[in-house]
Design a protein around this motif. Structure first.
Motif, short mmCIF file in Angstrom:
data_model
loop_
_atom_site.label_atom_id
_atom_site.label_comp_id
_atom_site.label_asym_id
_atom_site.label_seq_id
_atom_site.Cartn_x
_atom_site.Cartn_y
_atom_site.Cartn_z
N ILE A 11 -10.14 -1.88 -6.88
CA ILE A 11 -10.46 -1.94 -5.45
C ILE A 11 -9.20 -2.24 -4.64
O ILE A 11 -8.94 -1.61 -3.61
CB ILE A 11 -11.55 -2.99 -5.19
N LEU A 12 -8.38 -3.19 -5.12
CA LEU A 12 -7.13 -3.50 -4.42
C LEU A 12 -6.18 -2.31 -4.40
O LEU A 12 -5.54 -2.04 -3.39
CB LEU A 12 -6.46 -4.71 -5.07
N ALA A 13 -6.09 -1.60 -5.50
CA ALA A 13 -5.21 -0.44 -5.58
C ALA A 13 -5.67 0.66 -4.63
O ALA A 13 -4.85 1.30 -3.94
CB ALA A 13 -5.14 0.09 -7.01
N MET A 14 -6.98 0.89 -4.55
CA MET A 14 -7.50 1.90 -3.64
C MET A 14 -7.27 1.50 -2.18
O MET A 14 -6.92 2.33 -1.34
CB MET A 14 -8.98 2.16 -3.91
N ALA A 15 -7.44 0.22 -1.88
CA ALA A 15 -7.19 -0.27 -0.53
C ALA A 15 -5.71 -0.10 -0.17
O ALA A 15 -5.38 0.33 0.95
CB ALA A 15 -7.61 -1.73 -0.40
N ALA A 16 -4.83 -0.42 -1.09
CA ALA A 16 -3.39 -0.27 -0.84
C ALA A 16 -3.02 1.20 -0.65
O ALA A 16 -2.24 1.54 0.25
CB ALA A 16 -2.59 -0.87 -2.00
N ALA A 17 -3.58 2.08 -1.46
CA ALA A 17 -3.29 3.51 -1.32
C ALA A 17 -3.78 4.03 0.02
O ALA A 17 -3.08 4.81 0.68
CB ALA A 17 -3.94 4.29 -2.47
N THR A 18 -4.96 3.59 0.45
CA THR A 18 -5.49 4.02 1.74
C THR A 18 -4.61 3.52 2.88
O THR A 18 -4.25 4.27 3.79
CB THR A 18 -6.92 3.51 1.92
N ALA A 19 -4.23 2.25 2.83
CA ALA A 19 -3.40 1.67 3.88
C ALA A 19 -2.03 2.34 3.92
O ALA A 19 -1.52 2.67 5.00
CB ALA A 19 -3.26 0.17 3.66
N LEU A 20 -1.42 2.56 2.77
CA LEU A 20 -0.11 3.21 2.73
C LEU A 20 -0.16 4.65 3.24
O LEU A 20 0.76 5.11 3.90
CB LEU A 20 0.46 3.17 1.32
N THR A 21 -1.23 5.35 2.93
CA THR A 21 -1.38 6.71 3.43
C THR A 21 -1.45 6.73 4.94
O THR A 21 -0.78 7.54 5.60
CB THR A 21 -2.64 7.35 2.83
N ARG A 22 -2.22 5.84 5.52
CA ARG A 22 -2.34 5.80 6.97
C ARG A 22 -1.04 5.37 7.64
O ARG A 22 -0.61 5.97 8.61
CB ARG A 22 -3.47 4.85 7.38
N VAL A 23 -0.41 4.35 7.12
CA VAL A 23 0.82 3.85 7.71
C VAL A 23 1.95 4.87 7.57
O VAL A 23 2.71 5.10 8.51
CB VAL A 23 1.21 2.49 7.08
N SER A 24 2.06 5.49 6.40
CA SER A 24 3.13 6.46 6.21
C SER A 24 2.96 7.68 7.10
O SER A 24 3.94 8.21 7.62
CB SER A 24 3.22 6.88 4.74
N GLY A 25 1.72 8.10 7.32
CA GLY A 25 1.49 9.22 8.23
C GLY A 25 1.93 8.90 9.64
O GLY A 25 2.61 9.69 10.30
N ALA A 26 1.56 7.73 10.12
CA ALA A 26 1.97 7.32 11.47
C ALA A 26 3.48 7.15 11.55
O ALA A 26 4.11 7.51 12.54
CB ALA A 26 1.27 6.02 11.84
#
Length: 100
Positions: A11-26
């Motif tokens: 769950i933590l890994a999926m949350a980190a991947a989601t957050a990094l995807t959003r932040v990196s796109g912005a």
């Protein structure tokens, strides 16, 4: 209720991947110049995703859901994504309340 250690890490890994995807796109969009055609294509993504999510519901459930999907699709032509989701949910609730 107990939480398995591996499940918690997943769950933590999926949350980190989601957050990094959003932040990196912005972050990356700061360095790109987007033309009008690319902007139009990017603006078309949210309604397309919404339709991909609700289309199975429209085809596999009752009349209330099918009508609400049509109402949501029409709303998606002009309104932002969040407004369309709210309209879709309220449409299902209202149509189920009247017995469809």
């Amino acid at each position: 209720m107990s939480l398995d250690y591996q499940t918690f890490l997943a769950i933590l890994a999926m949350a980190a991947a989601t957050a990094l995807t959003r932040v990196s796109g912005a972050f990356l969009l700061r360095f790109l110049t987007i033309g009008p055609q690319a902007r139009e294509a990017l603006d078309a993504i949210p309604p397309a995703v919404l339709m991909a999510v609700i289309a199975p519901t429209a085809l596999a459930t009752g009349w209330a859901e099918t009508i609400a999907c049509a109402v949501t699709a029409l709303a998606a032509l002009r309104l932002p994504l969040l407004a369309c989701v709210v309209i879709g949910v309220l449409s299902v609730v209202a149509l189920r309340a009247v017995g469809l």
